[in-house]
Every structure is written in C-alpha cells, then in structure tokens.
Write a protein that holds these residues in place. Sequence first.
Motif, PDB file in Angstrom:
ATOM      1  N   THR A   1       0.829  -1.208   0.000  1.00 21.16           N
ATOM      2  CA  THR A   1       0.000   0.000   0.000  1.00 21.16           C
ATOM      3  C   THR A   1       0.858   1.250   0.000  1.00 21.16           C
ATOM      4  O   THR A   1       0.614   2.190  -0.774  1.00 21.16           O
ATOM      5  N   VAL A   2       1.868   1.283   0.859  1.00 17.69           N
ATOM      6  CA  VAL A   2       2.753   2.447   0.924  1.00 17.69           C
ATOM      7  C   VAL A   2       3.505   2.612  -0.397  1.00 17.69           C
ATOM      8  O   VAL A   2       3.663   3.732  -0.906  1.00 17.69           O
ATOM      9  N   ARG A   3       3.955   1.502  -0.967  1.00 18.79           N
ATOM     10  CA  ARG A   3       4.665   1.585  -2.253  1.00 18.79           C
ATOM     11  C   ARG A   3       3.753   2.175  -3.333  1.00 18.79           C
ATOM     12  O   ARG A   3       4.186   3.015  -4.144  1.00 18.79           O
ATOM     13  N   ALA A   4       2.503   1.767  -3.346  1.00 16.63           N
ATOM     14  CA  ALA A   4       1.556   2.293  -4.339  1.00 16.63           C
ATOM     15  C   ALA A   4       1.322   3.783  -4.137  1.00 16.63           C
ATOM     16  O   ALA A   4       1.220   4.547  -5.105  1.00 16.63           O
ATOM     17  N   HIS A   5       1.233   4.211  -2.868  1.00 13.23           N
ATOM     18  CA  HIS A   5       1.038   5.635  -2.594  1.00 13.23           C
ATOM     19  C   HIS A   5       2.246   6.447  -3.060  1.00 13.23           C
ATOM     20  O   HIS A   5       2.090   7.561  -3.591  1.00 13.23           O
ATOM     21  N   LEU A   6       3.443   5.931  -2.859  1.00 11.98           N
ATOM     22  CA  LEU A   6       4.640   6.639  -3.317  1.00 11.98           C
ATOM     23  C   LEU A   6       4.632   6.776  -4.836  1.00 11.98           C
ATOM     24  O   LEU A   6       5.025   7.820  -5.376  1.00 11.98           O
ATOM     25  N   THR A   7       4.188   5.741  -5.515  1.00 12.33           N
ATOM     26  CA  THR A   7       4.076   5.817  -6.968  1.00 12.33           C
ATOM     27  C   THR A   7       3.097   6.910  -7.371  1.00 12.33           C
ATOM     28  O   THR A   7       3.361   7.697  -8.295  1.00 12.33           O
ATOM     29  N   ALA A   8       1.966   6.977  -6.661  1.00 16.39           N
ATOM     30  CA  ALA A   8       0.968   8.016  -6.950  1.00 16.39           C
ATOM     31  C   ALA A   8       1.535   9.413  -6.723  1.00 16.39           C
ATOM     32  O   ALA A   8       1.132  10.365  -7.393  1.00 16.39           O
ATOM     33  N   LEU A   9       2.465   9.526  -5.793  1.00 16.28           N
ATOM     34  CA  LEU A   9       3.086  10.818  -5.489  1.00 16.28           C
ATOM     35  C   LEU A   9       4.297  11.098  -6.367  1.00 16.28           C
ATOM     36  O   LEU A   9       4.992  12.097  -6.168  1.00 16.28           O
ATOM     37  N   SER A  10       4.560  10.209  -7.309  1.00 15.44           N
ATOM     38  CA  SER A  10       5.737  10.321  -8.188  1.00 15.44           C
ATOM     39  C   SER A  10       7.030  10.374  -7.386  1.00 15.44           C
ATOM     40  O   SER A  10       7.989  11.058  -7.751  1.00 15.44           O
ATOM     41  N   ALA A  11       7.054   9.658  -6.279  1.00 11.95           N
ATOM     42  CA  ALA A  11       8.230   9.601  -5.413  1.00 11.95           C
ATOM     43  C   ALA A  11       9.037   8.347  -5.733  1.00 11.95           C
ATOM     44  O   ALA A  11       8.495   7.335  -6.182  1.00 11.95           O
ATOM     45  N   SER A  12      10.331   8.411  -5.487  1.00  8.23           N
ATOM     46  CA  SER A  12      11.219   7.296  -5.793  1.00  8.23           C
ATOM     47  C   SER A  12      10.885   6.068  -4.956  1.00  8.23           C
ATOM     48  O   SER A  12      10.642   6.170  -3.747  1.00  8.23           O
ATOM     49  N   ALA A  13      10.919   4.912  -5.597  1.00  5.33           N
ATOM     50  CA  ALA A  13      10.689   3.654  -4.879  1.00  5.33           C
ATOM     51  C   ALA A  13      11.784   3.387  -3.867  1.00  5.33           C
ATOM     52  O   ALA A  13      11.588   2.628  -2.909  1.00  5.33           O
ATOM     53  N   ASP A  14      12.949   4.019  -4.044  1.00  4.17           N
ATOM     54  CA  ASP A  14      14.053   3.834  -3.105  1.00  4.17           C
ATOM     55  C   ASP A  14      13.705   4.342  -1.706  1.00  4.17           C
ATOM     56  O   ASP A  14      14.319   3.934  -0.718  1.00  4.17           O
ATOM     57  N   LEU A  15      12.710   5.230  -1.624  1.00  4.53           N
ATOM     58  CA  LEU A  15      12.304   5.764  -0.325  1.00  4.53           C
ATOM     59  C   LEU A  15      11.709   4.683   0.571  1.00  4.53           C
ATOM     60  O   LEU A  15      11.620   4.865   1.785  1.00  4.53           O
ATOM     61  N   MET A  16      11.313   3.566  -0.019  1.00  7.75           N
ATOM     62  CA  MET A  16      10.791   2.450   0.780  1.00  7.75           C
ATOM     63  C   MET A  16      11.837   1.925   1.757  1.00  7.75           C
ATOM     64  O   MET A  16      11.493   1.293   2.759  1.00  7.75           O
ATOM     65  N   ASP A  17      13.113   2.204   1.474  1.00  8.28           N
ATOM     66  CA  ASP A  17      14.166   1.772   2.398  1.00  8.28           C
ATOM     67  C   ASP A  17      14.022   2.454   3.760  1.00  8.28           C
ATOM     68  O   ASP A  17      14.554   1.965   4.760  1.00  8.28           O
ATOM     69  N   GLY A  18      13.289   3.572   3.784  1.00 10.17           N
ATOM     70  CA  GLY A  18      13.089   4.290   5.042  1.00 10.17           C
ATOM     71  C   GLY A  18      11.917   3.799   5.855  1.00 10.17           C
ATOM     72  O   GLY A  18      11.640   4.341   6.934  1.00 10.17           O
ATOM     73  N   LEU A  19      11.209   2.772   5.363  1.00  8.59           N
ATOM     74  CA  LEU A  19      10.052   2.235   6.083  1.00  8.59           C
ATOM     75  C   LEU A  19      10.488   1.076   6.973  1.00  8.59           C
ATOM     76  O   LEU A  19      11.059   0.095   6.495  1.00  8.59           O
ATOM     77  N   HIS A  20      10.201   1.191   8.256  1.00 12.00           N
ATOM     78  CA  HIS A  20      10.554   0.156   9.228  1.00 12.00           C
ATOM     79  C   HIS A  20       9.267  -0.301   9.915  1.00 12.00           C
ATOM     80  O   HIS A  20       8.499   0.514  10.427  1.00 12.00           O
TER      81      HIS A  20
ATOM     82  N   HIS B   1      -2.206  11.451   2.154  1.00 14.03           N
ATOM     83  CA  HIS B   1      -1.035  11.711   1.319  1.00 14.03           C
ATOM     84  C   HIS B   1      -1.382  12.568   0.099  1.00 14.03           C
ATOM     85  O   HIS B   1      -0.482  13.091  -0.561  1.00 14.03           O
ATOM     86  N   LEU B   2      -2.685  12.742  -0.185  1.00 12.23           N
ATOM     87  CA  LEU B   2      -3.112  13.570  -1.308  1.00 12.23           C
ATOM     88  C   LEU B   2      -3.843  14.830  -0.877  1.00 12.23           C
ATOM     89  O   LEU B   2      -3.629  15.896  -1.444  1.00 12.23           O
ATOM     90  N   VAL B   3      -4.745  14.718   0.082  1.00 12.27           N
ATOM     91  CA  VAL B   3      -5.556  15.867   0.499  1.00 12.27           C
ATOM     92  C   VAL B   3      -4.811  16.635   1.601  1.00 12.27           C
ATOM     93  O   VAL B   3      -4.460  16.059   2.624  1.00 12.27           O
ATOM     94  N   PRO B   4      -4.560  17.920   1.407  1.00 11.06           N
ATOM     95  CA  PRO B   4      -3.678  18.643   2.330  1.00 11.06           C
ATOM     96  C   PRO B   4      -4.285  19.051   3.670  1.00 11.06           C
ATOM     97  O   PRO B   4      -3.540  19.372   4.597  1.00 11.06           O
ATOM     98  N   LEU B   5      -5.594  19.029   3.798  1.00  9.28           N
ATOM     99  CA  LEU B   5      -6.203  19.530   5.029  1.00  9.28           C
ATOM    100  C   LEU B   5      -5.866  18.672   6.244  1.00  9.28           C
ATOM    101  O   LEU B   5      -5.932  17.442   6.186  1.00  9.28           O
TER     102      LEU B   5
END
Length: 314
Positions: free
Chosen positions: A47-66, A141-145
Amino acid sequence: MRSDLHTVAVVGAGSIGCSWAALALAHGIPVHLADPAATARDRAVETVRAHLTALSASADLMDGLHLHADPAEAAATADLVIEAGPERLDFKRELFAALDAATEPDVVLASSSSGFGPSSFQDACRHPERVVVTHPFNPPHLVPLVEVVGGTSTAPETIEAAMTSMRQLDRRPIRVRAELPGHVVNRLQAALWREAYDLIGRGAISVTDLDLAVSNGPGLRWALLGPIATQHLSGGPGGMAHVLEHLGPPMVDWWADLGEPELTPELTGRLVSGVTTELAGTEDQVRLDRDRALQELLALKARLGLDPSHGDAR
C-alpha cells in the motif's frame, strides 16, 4: 516541543496510517510503522509503495520504512508520533499511555481521531500537555487539510509544534479552537449529508442526480475558495453584505425547512442501491481517477495562486 522532523512513527497500518507513512517517506523522512497484526504489516508494504508511486516519489524511499509489531518500539526514536488506530476510546487511552511512557516528553503525540477530542484520552498520560489531535482528510497523502485540535491540558507550544510539523509535510493545517464531536470538517459534511439523505428519502431527487448536483455545481466552486468566500464573490460589488441583505431572509426560511431524517432500513437501502447503480462496479477505477484529479486540481490551484494559505496557531 519538537517540530523539526527527522523520524516519524505511525501507529496503525490501516488506510490512514499507510497514507501518513507514504506522505512522510515522500518528504524524505524515515517512518517506523507499527501494527500488532502481521497481515496488516504485510499489506502495508504494498500500500505504501503504491502511494509513493501516486506521489511520483522514488521507490528507493521504501528503504526508510521500518515495520514493528510493538507501538512503543516504533515510537521510541521518533520526533513525532501519529496514532491512526481504531476509533475506540478505551483503545486510545491504553495506547497513549504506552506511547507516553516510551517517548521523550518533548515528542508530540498526535491522534488522527475523526471525532474524539484530546481531553477524552490525554489524562491517561504522564505528560498530557503534548497530546493533540491532527485529523487528516482521507487520503492524507493527497488531500492537504489537517485539523489541529488541542485539549484542556494541551500546551500552546504543542499546538504550534503540530502546526509546524504538518507544514513540513506540506499539509494545510487549520486550528480548531473548540473540542466538538467530529471537529469541524466532519460536522460540515454531516450537515450536507443530513439534507442529502432527507431529499433522497422524500423522493425529491435520486442518488445519482444528488451527486451530480453537488459535483457539477457548488462543489466545483467550494473546491477553489470554500463556501464563505464563494458566497461573498456571488454578491458582486456589495459582496457578503449584499448577499446577506437580499438572500439572508429566504435562507433562514430554508434552514427552517431542512430535514431531520432517520436512518431507517428503507432509507439505508435506497442510499446503498442508489450509489451501487451510480458507480456500477467501477469503484476502483473511479477512486484512481479521483486521486489523479485531486493532484491535478491542487497543482492548478497552486499555479493560479488559489492555494490556501497555511493556517496558524493563533
């Protein structure tokens, strides 16, 4: 209170928790995500990986998930702890007591609660002054409020730190200055839903046409400026004063005629049947299209200068 985020802990790996986790990761902040259920932790990775893709964020950031089973373990090194667990008061009281014991006193403990105020559970902590509600709007992760709500024991510096932390995550925090069931945004939604359900229950309009009425009418304008500013602009040169002078009296009459529906089995069936017909099994695709449209709308608002200013803690 800490507001400069280097590590975030998220407790609860459901939809809200995974969304918070992806948001922090997308900003380059390591996340310790806790959930006692192994199946939830396993699902969270995808789920987190899919959200990062939606945010156009690098998949490498998954290394920061513990991932952790123990919330206290996840929170131990965090600069901010965000609780996104079940909406049960007994659960929150027990959890916040454990988080309070596991963290330094200057770490803000924030709840994503959609209805409870901090006063209902912060007294379970040794340091209730650092407990606050930061209620997001789904998906976070999408709606800013984000609604920031303090309790009777919440320190002013905690509110300030929470507002600052939310801005660091590029959210738009608003300060809710009273503890109310449902805070502010859910109450506004509930008011609209109440009248919508009543109109559908009366047979005045179908579910599909009700959704069209909002999404193709006032909803378009509210997405850009909100209901009060929109009302002001509709008054022409006279603005809000003109609107209230000329349309205020009939509006009061409309208020008096608003419905008070009961959520009967018949009405529930009509609502479920109506939205099932409206979406016709396309929920997953509609959700994806909606999320893409949200991102494009936010980008358009920013480009046109219609991006709302960040809230403050005054």
